[in-house]
Design a protein around this motif. Structure first.
Motif, PDB file in Angstrom:
ATOM      1  N   ALA A  68       0.781  -1.092  -0.263  1.00 21.42           N
ATOM      2  CA  ALA A  68       0.045   0.138  -0.083  1.00 21.42           C
ATOM      3  C   ALA A  68       0.808   1.265  -0.114  1.00 21.42           C
ATOM      4  O   ALA A  68       0.578   2.286  -0.751  1.00 21.42           O
ATOM      5  N   GLY A  69       1.871   1.273   0.959  1.00 27.70           N
ATOM      6  CA  GLY A  69       2.741   2.363   0.834  1.00 27.70           C
ATOM      7  C   GLY A  69       3.589   2.675  -0.426  1.00 27.70           C
ATOM      8  O   GLY A  69       3.614   3.777  -0.868  1.00 27.70           O
ATOM      9  N   THR A  70       3.941   1.776  -1.034  1.00 26.41           N
ATOM     10  CA  THR A  70       4.712   1.763  -2.465  1.00 26.41           C
ATOM     11  C   THR A  70       3.737   2.383  -3.591  1.00 26.41           C
ATOM     12  O   THR A  70       3.982   3.307  -4.131  1.00 26.41           O
ATOM     13  N   VAL A  90      10.706  -7.667  -2.015  1.00 25.84           N
ATOM     14  CA  VAL A  90       9.458  -7.539  -2.677  1.00 25.84           C
ATOM     15  C   VAL A  90       8.794  -6.140  -3.089  1.00 25.84           C
ATOM     16  O   VAL A  90       8.395  -5.982  -4.125  1.00 25.84           O
ATOM     17  N   ILE A  91       9.304  -5.331  -2.194  1.00 26.41           N
ATOM     18  CA  ILE A  91       8.830  -4.083  -2.167  1.00 26.41           C
ATOM     19  C   ILE A  91       9.406  -3.230  -3.397  1.00 26.41           C
ATOM     20  O   ILE A  91       8.837  -2.545  -4.167  1.00 26.41           O
ATOM     21  N   LEU A 114       9.079   4.759   0.872  1.00 24.43           N
ATOM     22  CA  LEU A 114       7.721   4.687   1.510  1.00 24.43           C
ATOM     23  C   LEU A 114       6.997   3.315   1.950  1.00 24.43           C
ATOM     24  O   LEU A 114       6.444   3.365   3.049  1.00 24.43           O
ATOM     25  N   GLY A 115       7.066   2.548   0.868  1.00 21.68           N
ATOM     26  CA  GLY A 115       6.459   1.427   1.294  1.00 21.68           C
ATOM     27  C   GLY A 115       7.283   0.707   2.405  1.00 21.68           C
ATOM     28  O   GLY A 115       6.612   0.085   3.113  1.00 21.68           O
ATOM     29  N   VAL A 116       8.663   0.638   2.519  1.00 24.28           N
ATOM     30  CA  VAL A 116       9.348   0.190   3.576  1.00 24.28           C
ATOM     31  C   VAL A 116       9.011   0.780   4.957  1.00 24.28           C
ATOM     32  O   VAL A 116       8.632   0.063   6.007  1.00 24.28           O
TER      33      VAL A 116
END
Ligand SMILES: Nc1ncnc2c1ncn2[C@@H]1O[C@H](COP(=O)(O)O)[C@@H](O)[C@H]1O
Ligand SMILES: Nc1ncnc2c1ncn2[C@@H]1O[C@H](COP(=O)(O)O)[C@@H](O)[C@H]1O
Ligand SMILES: Nc1ncnc2c1ncn2[C@@H]1O[C@H](COP(=O)(O)O)[C@@H](O)[C@H]1O
Ligand code: NA
Ligand code: NA
Ligand code: NA
Lengths: 330, 103, 103, 103, 330, 330
Positions: free
Chosen positions: A246-248, A311-312, A264-266
């Motif tokens: 979601a963040g990504t 993955v991200i 941002l995803g991390v």
């Protein structure tokens, strides 16, 4: 993906983490002295803050930076509500512990971010320097929502809201991170050059030893764990996946480049184990550290470092490839 | 021979994060002084803990010497926290020199 | 059942800089052993102090187990320092095994 | 007034390397909890030692609060080690709140 | 002057000190672990000693060096008498405390010297390497005069003079500073090259973190201060100004260059808070650390770092401009 | 020889060791904080392990490496029997203490090895990178033979053999040394480059401060020593000479170059004071640390650093000159 995995597992930083895990699992007496561990965490905060501040002093603050900041703060504030719902229903935790755990997942882990930055940079997807500011901005909001959730609107806590806000904003890691950020901005490149042999050249090595220690602590905590059920363990894997993707997507949506979107995803995927536990010991002493620390440090942190960052990163590359944000050059 | 008087010595194990609450309670009970000792690890009903200052799971020993009366007041004040926060409290009689220092 | 005997346990809080004076006094009082514990901070009539080894404001806990007689001798020897140097001394009876070790 | 009960407090000085043997003995004696405090140096019949973690000459203080009965059992269990390994053990009565925690 | 001030306040070293002060004033729980603080102070001593020794091994010992050493020792011995007079009369302190405080002001602060060296170097007025030897030589004499003042000629102290001299000269900071100085002289440039990544490259970064800690400690001590009256606070500002200007003039008078004269001024202006407090705890345990540490660390040290070094530097430039010692090139 | 001696005594590493000895002998209060000393020893292990692993990843594992490993393990296992015989007869020690001391002399001292590497490299006789693997392999075997000797075949110990083996192989220094070695091999040169500013550039400086501390500890232990007779002191000089020469000859015999032969000699000559004392406290708590630590740390270690390394190096050069292993180029 395979290439990423190989890259991850030949990085000394990750290998030292794995060494820590293994050493604890074979019950070695290897241990980093307490004051050194603490000093390394302060060093990492100062170094990352400085670096971010210098980067922003060069790039300036533009619309992208502002929107990234706003996105981070909003995400930090909202993510705990999602986490709380799952923790209370599927996780079967009581209100206080659900709120405490939710705060950890809404906030961020500096070391996860730093490790991701190393890995992303190795993949030629270095996040923007302003992402450090986003990280700093995401430390606190989740603490607030976590406490709201834990105490209910009434707020039957044994601490006034003023005291609590004071605790949150004077928390040592937040003060040091922001302080170093400002010093980096004020001093700029010239000021940073003088201190860069210490704060930049030594950075990765310190990170190695710090991750060695985190590996030891995470595994020991796992071995002793009593209060973490399989349901909670599942949540500690599920949340970083969902929050990370979601963040990504959010990052790509607001127009960040692949590296910054992944960062941002991390940040969304990571769970705090430095700033938030300290705040919780004060604000919610009834909550069980055996739950929130085991989940964030012993499950989510290794999962993020060993698997989820890769993955991200791939997901960010995929999304920016589609949207063309990466200029199609991949 | 030097004159000694009897006072109560109280030792409390608490989270470092909550240290200030304990020392505030001590001062509120009318006791002038306290001393903090470090601790490294332990085991109780809730399992093992280790000093991990990065995560804030470190604990401290608070030690205070007080008059019987103030010691009782302190124990009363701390009792509710004991139950919730995993404190440890024990007290016993000690002899001190210059007892007027220990209210 | 194992045999225990009663001895006096004395604990003294002192400046690290003055530690040697205290342990010298212990040995002069005819007591064989002592043990030093670290302390981190405290508050007394003269306000708060914190362990600051750079400036030398750190303190230590000296603990010694002795016979009643030697304990008294030690207390007498330390009493004048207590008044000037902000020491803290308390003592009480403890049971020990192999009491012959504790003179 | 708050209700207190009497328990035995036992403190054992041991090598850090042997800490686990002591805490195992504590648990075997049926006692639920223990707490470890750091120590920095000392002197006994075998001369001076200093905390030197590089060489593993560091010691620790193990403190446990137990019922009279379990305390006796622990003392019996540790007695043979005391003689060989240079341990130090002392115990005394303390008052605690919520005595059911201290088996 | 303005330029100097800007230079001072954009230097990371000074900014970290200010961060420490601010963090303590907002009552953050930020703290550097004790053993780290101690280790940093040892590191700074060793590094500065080595550097000075190497410098002297290159330049050799000439008349300038000798006269600077003599000037430093004499100043160190005499300054406490001046300080004592003011402390007893205007400051209203008793004899023991006056003597103890006077010893601090006659001796020197290694960290103030080091910070001044950074700032002076930034202004192209680097002090001569032999000034490190002068600094080392100035540590002890003031302790002797302070004790003479405190105990009177009779010496009713509870320690023999022999014991006391032993304490002073085996004090850990003096031993390390001098030892490293000798190692630097013996090893020379070649020996130093091997260890310079550690002792030179890391130096400024360590100084930043050490000053962060000094800021924290100075401000906390200020907040808790009880025994320091406004009279004593005024003396803690007055002495560094007067001693600093006098020391600078002395330096110019004996023919030192602007940088070295300023350094001598800073040595005279600075008050010890490492070696002397440790000696006083032993030699004058009746003196109140709440007085001498608060004055030297919480008032004089920040005043020197933030303001007085700049003033002294400007004064040295002015004097050498007049006397032509700087060759008129400014 | 004279040249070697001069080289040794102008090396900062050795000079800091001498400073530590002197400071303790004049009874200075100089001391390195405990957690720092421990952290430095961990750092040195990690750095030396990494470096060795990288070297082996480049050179590969060939017959020379295998034979050096075998020679080291055999020597480590057999040397204690020799030492034990002398300790029991000439040294007049009881069985338990003889076994404990023998284990120390069969095992190795990482810091002696590292110091020797510095000195040998300064003489253009750098040992092969695989010698680090030899060193790691030599840590444990002597512990086993020492225990066999101390307890007799019957094994009346209070610990099962399984437990004991576990202790030996999970000992923190062995785990860290081997772990870092493997990380160095996996990461290779590329991985090491990232962390080399920390692990390589800082290495010699850390070694200086660590040796300063070892000097302090060795001398203080010497001053307090009670249990070490002149016979034991003589053995603590005799063993490193004999073992050192034998080890060097063994190295030359199996075809190692001069530097690596000297390194093998130093490994045989050195006595452990990190891994083995820790193992002995557990496995033989009845043995007196006052004997084995004073012998290995206070006598053998300074003797090796200050004198024996030079002797061994010259002997290796001499032997390889004779056998022509050095190509005759000297
Ligand atoms: N019987 C005991 N003796 C000594 N320390 C104890 C005892 N019980 C608990 N503790 C300490 O108190 C902490 C909290 O106890 P608990 O709340 O029972 O988990 C433990 O981790 C120990 O450090
Ligand atoms: N009543 C007390 N209980 C425990 N510690 C005390 C007490 N009074 C003083 N202390 C300790 O002794 C130190 C010196 O006390 P004072 O001389 O009263 O300032 C304090 O800083 C405390 O660490
Ligand atoms: N009488 C005593 N009082 C306090 N500590 C002691 C006493 N005797 C021995 N110790 C401690 O126990 C350790 C071992 O004692 P020993 O076996 O007599 O050498 C000493 O180094 C001290 O730390
Ligand atoms: Na998060
Ligand atoms: Na001065
Ligand atoms: Na050997």
């Amino acid at each position: 993906m395979l290439e990423t995995a190989i890259q991850t597992f030949t990085s000394p930083v990750v290998l030292f983490f794995v060494l820590g895990l293994l050493a604890a699992f074979v019950r070695s007496d290897l241990a980093i002295p307490e004051p050194i561990a603490k000093a390394m965490s302060l060093y990492l905060m100062a170094a990352i803050g400085l670096k971010g501040g210098v980067a922003v002093s060069k790039s300036g603050i533009d619309a992208t930076v502002i929107s990234a900041l706003v996105a981070g703060i909003v995400a930090g504030f909202l993510l705990p509500f999602f986490a709380y719902a799952i923790l209370k229903t599927f996780g079967k935790l009581d209100r206080i512990n659900s709120g405490a755990v939710a705060a950890h997942y809404g906030s961020i882990s500096v070391v996860t971010f730093v490790t991701a930055t190393e890995i992303l940079t190795g993949q030629a997807r270095e996040p923007g320097g302003y992402m450090v500011a986003v990280m700093a901005a995401m430390e606190a909001p989740a603490i607030l929502s976590g406490l709201i959730l834990a105490r209910g609107a009434g707020g039957s806590g044994n601490q006034s809201t003023g005291e609590m806000l004071h605790e949150v904003f004077t928390n040592s890691s937040i003060v040091l991170l922001l302080g170093a950020f400002v010093i980096g901005m004020v001093g700029g490149e010239a000021g940073f050059d003088e201190v860069s042999p210490f704060f930049e050249a030594g950075f990765k090595g310190v990170l190695c030893i710090f991750l060695l220690d985190m590996g030891l602590i995470a595994a020991r905590r796992m071995i002793d764990a009593r209060s973490v059920t399989w349901r909670l363990a599942a949540i500690a894997i599920f949340l970083p996946i969902v929050n990370g993707l979601a963040g990504t997507a959010l990052g790509v949506g607001i127009g960040l480049d692949a590296g910054s979107s992944a960062a941002l995803g991390v940040l969304c995927a990571s769970a705090s184990y430095i700033a938030v536990p300290a705040a919780m010991r004060l604000a919610l002493p009834e909550a069980d550290p055996g739950i929130y620390l085991t989940m964030s440090l012993s499950i989510t942190f290794p999962f993020n470092v060993l698997i989820n960052i890769g993955v991200i990163s791939a997901f960010a590359a995929f999304l920016t490839g589609i949207t063309g944000a990466d200029g199609g050059v991949r | 021979m030097i004159e000694t008087v009897t006072r109560k010595r109280i030792e409390i194990l608490t989270d470092k994060a909550l240290q200030k609450r304990v020392t505030d309670a001590i001062e509120k009970a009318g006791i002038i002084g306290w001393t903090i000792l470090p601790v490294s690890s332990g085991k109780g009903r809730e399992g093992v803990w280790r000093e991990e200052s990065v995560m804030g799971t470190d604990k401290v020993f608070v030690l205070t010497i007080a008059s019987e009366e103030n010691a009782q007041a302190l124990a009363e004040a701390l009792a509710p926290m004991l139950t919730n926060f995993g404190f440890l409290l024990s007290m016993w009689d000690v002899q001190v020199i210059r007892g007027e220092r220990f209210t």
